[in-house]
Design an enzyme around this catalytic site. Structure first.
Site, PDB file in Angstrom:
ATOM      1  N   ARG A  10       0.694  -1.107  -0.113  1.00 24.11           N
ATOM      2  CA  ARG A  10       0.179   0.238  -0.135  1.00 24.11           C
ATOM      3  C   ARG A  10       0.936   1.027  -0.190  1.00 24.11           C
ATOM      4  NH1 ARG A  10      -4.770  -0.449   0.420  1.00 24.11           N
ATOM      5  NH2 ARG A  10      -5.120   1.635   1.844  1.00 24.11           N
ATOM      6  N   CYS A  11      -0.070   2.324  -0.315  1.00 25.99           N
ATOM      7  CA  CYS A  11       1.040   3.148  -0.385  1.00 25.99           C
ATOM      8  C   CYS A  11       1.849   3.814   0.916  1.00 25.99           C
ATOM      9  CB  CYS A  11       0.084   4.449  -0.939  1.00 25.99           C
ATOM     10  SG  CYS A  11       1.063   5.660  -1.695  1.00 25.99           S
ATOM     11  N   PRO A  12       2.816   3.883   1.148  1.00 25.48           N
ATOM     12  CA  PRO A  12       3.274   4.543   0.249  1.00 25.48           C
ATOM     13  C   PRO A  12       4.788   4.030  -0.607  1.00 25.48           C
ATOM     14  CG  PRO A  12       4.406   5.832   2.001  1.00 25.48           C
ATOM     15  CD  PRO A  12       3.082   4.967   1.987  1.00 25.48           C
TER      16      PRO A  12
END
Length: 73
Positions: A10-12
């Site tokens: 998942r981001c980042p």
């Protein structure tokens, strides 16, 4: 061509991994990137284009985005 499967991240984290690859790569080298996270799907192509790198969308599905990144010389 190297491959980075960031589909589980998942981001980042996907963007950080791409930045590390860019730091180590030579101009003209390519990376095949698989991403699923909605934030990364928007942020990574925008970042790469802003930095002058080439981005080609290979496949865009609801569940996965596949890109070819070419590092700028």
């Amino acid at each position: 061509m190297q491959t980075l499967d960031a589909s589980a991240w998942r981001c980042p984290l996907p963007l950080l991994k791409v930045k590390l690859w860019l730091k180590a790569a030579q101009g003209g080298q390519q990376l095949r990137l698989f991403i699923t996270d909605a934030g990364s799907r928007q942020d990574i192509p925008a970042y790469l284009l802003r930095m002058g790198h080439s981005v080609t969308v290979v496949s865009e599905e609801p569940s996965m985005l596949t890109l070819i990144i070419t590092k700028a010389p």
